[in-house]
Design an enzyme around this catalytic site. Structure first.
Site, PDB file in Angstrom:
ATOM      1  CB  VAL A 139       9.366  -4.978   3.720  1.00 35.44           C
ATOM      2  CG1 VAL A 139      10.066  -5.238   2.402  1.00 35.44           C
ATOM      3  CG2 VAL A 139      10.359  -4.632   4.808  1.00 35.44           C
ATOM      4  CG  ASN A 140       4.911  -6.728   5.671  1.00 36.34           C
ATOM      5  OD1 ASN A 140       5.841  -6.883   4.887  1.00 36.34           O
ATOM      6  ND2 ASN A 140       4.130  -7.707   6.043  1.00 36.34           N
ATOM      7  CB  THR A 141       7.572  -2.851  10.364  1.00 32.31           C
ATOM      8  OG1 THR A 141       6.636  -1.774  10.139  1.00 32.31           O
ATOM      9  CG2 THR A 141       8.792  -2.604   9.537  1.00 32.31           C
ATOM     10  CE1 TYR A 184      -4.358  -1.287   0.276  1.00 29.41           C
ATOM     11  CE2 TYR A 184      -3.105  -3.103   1.203  1.00 29.41           C
ATOM     12  CZ  TYR A 184      -4.271  -2.618   0.639  1.00 29.41           C
ATOM     13  OH  TYR A 184      -5.336  -3.457   0.430  1.00 29.41           O
ATOM     14  CB  CYS A 229      -0.252   3.160  10.475  1.00 28.94           C
ATOM     15  SG  CYS A 229       0.686   2.817   8.992  1.00 28.94           S
TER      16      CYS A 229
HETATM   17  C1  UDX Z   1       4.369  -1.154   5.077  1.00 27.17           C
HETATM   18  C2  UDX Z   1       4.502  -1.142   6.599  1.00 27.17           C
HETATM   19  O1  UDX Z   1       3.475  -1.942   7.142  1.00 27.17           O
HETATM   20  C3  UDX Z   1       4.424   0.208   7.202  1.00 27.17           C
HETATM   21  O2  UDX Z   1       4.909   0.164   8.507  1.00 27.17           O
HETATM   22  C4  UDX Z   1       5.258   1.149   6.507  1.00 27.17           C
HETATM   23  O3  UDX Z   1       5.008   2.460   6.958  1.00 27.17           O
HETATM   24  C5  UDX Z   1       5.165   1.053   5.007  1.00 27.17           C
HETATM   25  O4  UDX Z   1       5.258  -0.282   4.536  1.00 27.17           O
HETATM   26  P1  UDX Z   1       2.277  -1.409   3.510  1.00 27.17           P
HETATM   27  O5  UDX Z   1       2.892  -0.995   2.221  1.00 27.17           O
HETATM   28  O6  UDX Z   1       0.883  -1.000   3.782  1.00 27.17           O
HETATM   29  O7  UDX Z   1       3.041  -0.821   4.741  1.00 27.17           O
HETATM   30  O8  UDX Z   1       2.511  -2.979   3.718  1.00 27.17           O
HETATM   31  P2  UDX Z   1       2.118  -4.164   2.760  1.00 27.17           P
HETATM   32  O9  UDX Z   1       0.967  -3.773   1.892  1.00 27.17           O
HETATM   33  O10 UDX Z   1       2.043  -5.388   3.616  1.00 27.17           O
HETATM   34  O11 UDX Z   1       3.375  -4.284   1.783  1.00 27.17           O
HETATM   35  C6  UDX Z   1       4.622  -4.780   2.116  1.00 27.17           C
HETATM   36  C7  UDX Z   1       5.130  -5.657   0.962  1.00 27.17           C
HETATM   37  O12 UDX Z   1       6.486  -6.043   1.217  1.00 27.17           O
HETATM   38  C8  UDX Z   1       4.346  -6.971   0.768  1.00 27.17           C
HETATM   39  O13 UDX Z   1       3.826  -7.007  -0.553  1.00 27.17           O
HETATM   40  C9  UDX Z   1       5.388  -8.069   1.011  1.00 27.17           C
HETATM   41  O14 UDX Z   1       5.208  -9.196   0.168  1.00 27.17           O
HETATM   42  C10 UDX Z   1       6.681  -7.353   0.717  1.00 27.17           C
HETATM   43  N1  UDX Z   1       7.863  -7.952   1.343  1.00 27.17           N
HETATM   44  C11 UDX Z   1       7.884  -8.202   2.674  1.00 27.17           C
HETATM   45  C12 UDX Z   1       8.986  -8.232   0.568  1.00 27.17           C
HETATM   46  O15 UDX Z   1       8.980  -8.032  -0.644  1.00 27.17           O
HETATM   47  N2  UDX Z   1      10.103  -8.728   1.183  1.00 27.17           N
HETATM   48  C13 UDX Z   1      10.150  -9.006   2.508  1.00 27.17           C
HETATM   49  O16 UDX Z   1      11.182  -9.477   3.016  1.00 27.17           O
HETATM   50  C14 UDX Z   1       8.997  -8.734   3.273  1.00 27.17           C
HETATM   51  C1  UDX Z   2      -2.775   6.886   8.855  1.00 24.36           C
HETATM   52  C2  UDX Z   2      -2.238   8.319   8.841  1.00 24.36           C
HETATM   53  O1  UDX Z   2      -3.340   9.231   8.646  1.00 24.36           O
HETATM   54  C3  UDX Z   2      -1.190   8.490   7.763  1.00 24.36           C
HETATM   55  O2  UDX Z   2      -0.624   9.799   7.802  1.00 24.36           O
HETATM   56  C4  UDX Z   2      -0.099   7.448   7.978  1.00 24.36           C
HETATM   57  O3  UDX Z   2       0.880   7.534   6.973  1.00 24.36           O
HETATM   58  C5  UDX Z   2      -0.680   6.053   8.011  1.00 24.36           C
HETATM   59  O4  UDX Z   2      -1.703   5.967   9.005  1.00 24.36           O
HETATM   60  P1  UDX Z   2      -4.553   5.541   7.396  1.00 24.36           P
HETATM   61  O5  UDX Z   2      -4.468   4.512   8.483  1.00 24.36           O
HETATM   62  O6  UDX Z   2      -4.410   5.097   5.987  1.00 24.36           O
HETATM   63  O7  UDX Z   2      -3.451   6.673   7.612  1.00 24.36           O
HETATM   64  O8  UDX Z   2      -5.984   6.281   7.477  1.00 24.36           O
HETATM   65  P2  UDX Z   2      -6.604   7.427   8.404  1.00 24.36           P
HETATM   66  O9  UDX Z   2      -7.381   8.319   7.535  1.00 24.36           O
HETATM   67  O10 UDX Z   2      -5.621   8.047   9.278  1.00 24.36           O
HETATM   68  O11 UDX Z   2      -7.683   6.631   9.275  1.00 24.36           O
HETATM   69  C6  UDX Z   2      -7.299   5.672  10.266  1.00 24.36           C
HETATM   70  C7  UDX Z   2      -8.514   5.171  11.003  1.00 24.36           C
HETATM   71  O12 UDX Z   2      -9.076   6.192  11.815  1.00 24.36           O
HETATM   72  C8  UDX Z   2      -9.664   4.704  10.092  1.00 24.36           C
HETATM   73  O13 UDX Z   2     -10.227   3.521  10.616  1.00 24.36           O
HETATM   74  C9  UDX Z   2     -10.637   5.857  10.135  1.00 24.36           C
HETATM   75  O14 UDX Z   2     -11.941   5.459   9.849  1.00 24.36           O
HETATM   76  C10 UDX Z   2     -10.467   6.312  11.572  1.00 24.36           C
HETATM   77  N1  UDX Z   2     -10.864   7.720  11.804  1.00 24.36           N
HETATM   78  C11 UDX Z   2     -10.191   8.733  11.184  1.00 24.36           C
HETATM   79  C12 UDX Z   2     -11.892   8.010  12.701  1.00 24.36           C
HETATM   80  O15 UDX Z   2     -12.506   7.110  13.296  1.00 24.36           O
HETATM   81  N2  UDX Z   2     -12.218   9.323  12.930  1.00 24.36           N
HETATM   82  C13 UDX Z   2     -11.563  10.360  12.319  1.00 24.36           C
HETATM   83  O16 UDX Z   2     -11.917  11.524  12.592  1.00 24.36           O
HETATM   84  C14 UDX Z   2     -10.517  10.058  11.409  1.00 24.36           C
END
Ligand code: UDX
Ligand code: UDX
Length: 477
Positions: free
Chosen positions: A105-107, A27, A291
Site C-alpha cells: 500500500v502507499n506510504t 504500480y 519515490c
Molecule cells: C506504493 C508505495 O507508494 C511505495 O512506497 C512502495 O514502495 C510501494 O507501494 P505504488 O504501488 O506506486 O507504491 O502505490 P499506489 O499505486 O498508490 O498503490 C497503492 C494501492 O494500495 C492503492 O491502489 C490503494 O487503493 C491501496 N490501498 C491503500 C489499500 O488497498 N488499502 C489501504 O489501506 C491503503
Molecule cells: C525509482 C527507482 O529508480 C526505482 O529503483 C525505485 O524502486 C522507485 O523509484 P522511478 O521513480 O519509477 O524509479 O523512475 P526513475 O527511472 O528512477 O526516474 C525518476 C525520475 O528521475 C524521473 O522523473 C526521471 O525522468 C528522472 N531522471 C532519471 C532524470 O532526470 N535523469 C536521469 O538521468 C534519470
C-alpha cells in the site's frame, strides 16, 4: 545498535508457498504479482485493494484497460488472470487463505501532525497489520513491499503479536527496485532481489520460502538476504543515491549554462570513468515520481530524529536542488518570453514524470505549470498517456488557486499539432520518443513568431530546430 546474524543450519524441509495475497493493487503490487503469477503457476496469487474501481479495471475483459500502463504488462496479465492471478476487493478472504501476505500500500509523506511534510504516513501500513491480525487463523509470513522507514517491521510485528489470536507471524522486508516504464523488464531481470528477515530459525525459514519463489526466475547469486533493518535502509539509500546523481548533474547544468560548457558532453566525459558509470546522468527539468522525494524526506526526518543534523542537511540538499531546477526552468520561460506570459499560449509536450508511464506523481510538469499559471499563461497539454482529468486533479491537489481557475488556464489535447497551434512557446516536460518523430516544420508554421522551444529533457535536435527557425533552449548548454 549492532545485530549479529547467527548462521543457522536449516534442516527442516521447507514447504513451498502455494497461496499469496498482496494488499495494494498499485504500480508496485500489480506488476510484481503479475510476474510472480506468471513465473510460479503453482501459486495462487490474489491481489486485493480497497479501491473497487481499480480492481474492476484490473478485471476488465479488455486487458488494455488495466489501470497501469507498463510496456508488456497487459500480455502478462492476460496470460495468468483467472488462472492463478486474481484481483479482488475481498481483502479478508484473501488474507485468510494466504500463507504469505505482501503489503504494497502507499506510504505518502505525512500532511499533518508531527513530521508533516517529511515523515512517511504509516497509517495504511498499520491498518493492513491490524486487518491481518484480526483475520489470520493460521501462521503467516508478512512481507513489506512498500518502502518504509527503518524499523517499521518492529511496529508491524508488535501489532501482529499483540492483537492477534495466538497466530505466529514472521515479518520480511522485500523492497521493490523496479522503475516505472521498465517495470516488467526490471522484475524479470532484476539487478538484485533483497530479502531482510529475523535472524532466528523461524525468520530464516521464512526468508527461504520467499527465496524459493524468486529462484524460479532469478539466479541465486542475485538474491541477497540481510537482516530486516539493513533491507529497509538499503531501499531508502538506493533511492537517495539515484536522486542525488540527478541533482548533482542538474547542479552542474546551471554552471554549464554560465560557462559555455555543455552538460551532455560533461556527463559523457565523467560517465566513461568506470567508477562513476554512465547511467542516471541525464540533466533534466527535475526528477519526479512517487519515490525519490518521499524517500529522501523520510531519510532526512529519520536522521533528524536521531539528532544527526549534518546527515539530514546533506540529503535535504538533493531536494532543494531539484526544486530549484523546476523553478529556474519555469522562470527562464517567463524571462525569455519578454517577461510576460499573461494570455500567451504555452504548449506542454508531456505531463507524466517520465516516458512510458501514465503516472504523474510529483511530475516536474505539475510544478512548472503551477508557476506559469500564476503568471496567467494559457497552457495546452499533450501527453500520450495522461488524461485531462488527471492533469486537473494534479493541479487541484496543490490548492494554489480555485479549481475553476485551473480549468480556465489548462486545456488538454489529443494530439501535439493541435496543442502547439498558435502557441508562443513549447515546453518539453517528458522524454516521450514520439516527440522526435514529429514534423517540426509543420509545428513551426502554425506557431506565433518568434517560436520558442524549451527542451526540459534535452531530447530534440537543436541543429534541425534552429534551421527551421525555432529559438531553441535546453538544459545545461
Ligand atoms: C506504493 C508505495 O507508494 C511505495 O512506497 C512502495 O514502495 C510501494 O507501494 P505504488 O504501488 O506506486 O507504491 O502505490 P499506489 O499505486 O498508490 O498503490 C497503492 C494501492 O494500495 C492503492 O491502489 C490503494 O487503493 C491501496 N490501498 C491503500 C489499500 O488497498 N488499502 C489501504 O489501506 C491503503
Ligand atoms: C525509482 C527507482 O529508480 C526505482 O529503483 C525505485 O524502486 C522507485 O523509484 P522511478 O521513480 O519509477 O524509479 O523512475 P526513475 O527511472 O528512477 O526516474 C525518476 C525520475 O528521475 C524521473 O522523473 C526521471 O525522468 C528522472 N531522471 C532519471 C532524470 O532526470 N535523469 C536521469 O538521468 C534519470
Amino acid at each position: 545498535m549492532k545485530i549479529r546474524l547467527k548462521i543457522i543450519k536449516i534442516d527442516t524441509i521447507i514447504m513451498e508457498i502455494t497461496k499469496i495475497c498482496c494488499i495494494g493493487a498499485g504500480y508496485v503490487g500489480g506488476p510484481t504479482m503479475a510476474i510472480i503469477a506468471q513465473k510460479c503457476p503453482h501459486i495462487k496469487v490474489t491481489v486485493v485493494d480497497l479501491n473497487a474501481e481499480r480492481i474492476a479495471a484490473w478485471n476488465d475483459p479488455n486487458v488494455d484497460n488495466i489501470p497501469i500502463y507498463e510496456p508488456g504488462l497487459s500480455e502478462i496479465v492476460a496470460e495468468s488472470r483467472n488462472r492463478n492471478l486474481f484481483f479482488s476487493t475481498d481483502v479478508e478472504s484473501a488474507i485468510d487463505e494466504a500463507e504469505m501476505i505482501f503489503i504494497s500500500v502507499n506510504t505518502p509523506t505525512k500532511t499533518y501532525g508531527a513530521g508533516k511534510g517529511m515523515a512517511s504516513d504509516l497509517k495504511y501500513i498499520e491498518l493492513c497489520a491490524r486487518q491481518i491480525a484480526k483475520v489470520a487463523k493460521n501462521d503467516k509470513i508478512v512481507v513489506e513491499k512498500s518502502t518504509l522507514p527503518v524499523r517499521t517491521a518492529e511496529a508491524v510485528k508488535s501489532i501482529l503479536d499483540n492483537t492477534g489470536n495466538g497466530v505466529k507471524f514472521q515479518i520480511l522486508s522485500n523492497p521493490e527496485f523496479l522503475a516505472e516504464g521498465t517495470a516488467v523488464s526490471d522484475l524479470l531481470n532484476p539487478d538484485r532481489v533483497l530479502i531482510g528477515g529475523d535472524p532466528s530459525e523461524e525468520g530464516q525459514i521464512a526468508i527461504q520460502k520467499l527465496v524459493a519463489i524468486y529462484s524460479k526466475w532469478v539466479p541465486s547469486q542475485q538474491i541477497l538476504t540481510t537482516n530486516l533493518w539493513s533491507s529497509e535502509l538499503s531501499k531508502l539509500t538506493a533511492n537517495a543515491f539515484l536522486a542525488q546523481r540527478i541533482s548533482s548533474i542538474n547542479a552542474m547544468s546551471e554552471l554549464c549554462e554560465k560557462t559555455g560548457a555543455d552538460i551532455n558532453e560533461v556527463a559523457r566525459a565523467i560517465g566513461m570513468d568506470s567508477r562513476i558509470g554512465p547511467k542516471f546522468l541525464k540533466a533534466s527539468v527535475g526528477f519526479g515520481g512517487s519515490c525519490f522525494q518521499k524517500d529522501i524526506l523520510n531519510l532526512v526526518y529519520i536522521a533528524k530524529s536521531f539528532g544527526l543534523n549534518e546527515v539530514a542537511d546533506y540529503w535535504e540538499q538533493v531536494i532543494i536542488m531539484n526544486d530549484h531546477q523546476k523553478d529556474r526552468f519555469a522562470k527562464n520561460i517567463i524571462t525569455t518570453l519578454y517577461n510576460t506570459i499573461s494570455g500567451k499560449k504555452i504548449a506542454f509536450l508531456g505531463w507524466a514524470f517520465k516516458k512510458d508511464t501514465n503516472d504523474t506523481r510529483e511530475s516536474a510538469a505539475i510544478y512548472v505549470a503551477d508557476y506559469l499559471l500564476k503568471e496567467e499563461a494559457n497552457i495546452a497539454v499533450y501527453d500520450p498517456k495522461v488524461s485531462e482529468n488527471k492533469i486537473l486533479a494534479d493541479l487541484d491537489y496543490l490548492e494554489s488557486r480555485k479549481p475553476e481557475l485551473n480549468r480556465k488556464g489548462i486545456e488538454s489535447f489529443d494530439d501535439s499539432y493541435s496543442a502547439c497551434k498558435n502557441a508562443h512557446a513549447i515546453a518539453i516536460l517528458t522524454e516521450w520518443d514520439e516527440f522526435n518523430t514529429y514534423d517540426w516544420q509543420k509545428i513551426y508554421d502554425n506557431m506565433e513568431k518568434p517560436a520558442f522551444v524549451f527542451d526540459g529533457r534535452n531530447i530534440l535536435d537543436r541543429k534541425k530546430l534552429t534551421e527551421i527557425g525555432f529559438i531553441y533552449q535546453c538544459i545545461g548548454s
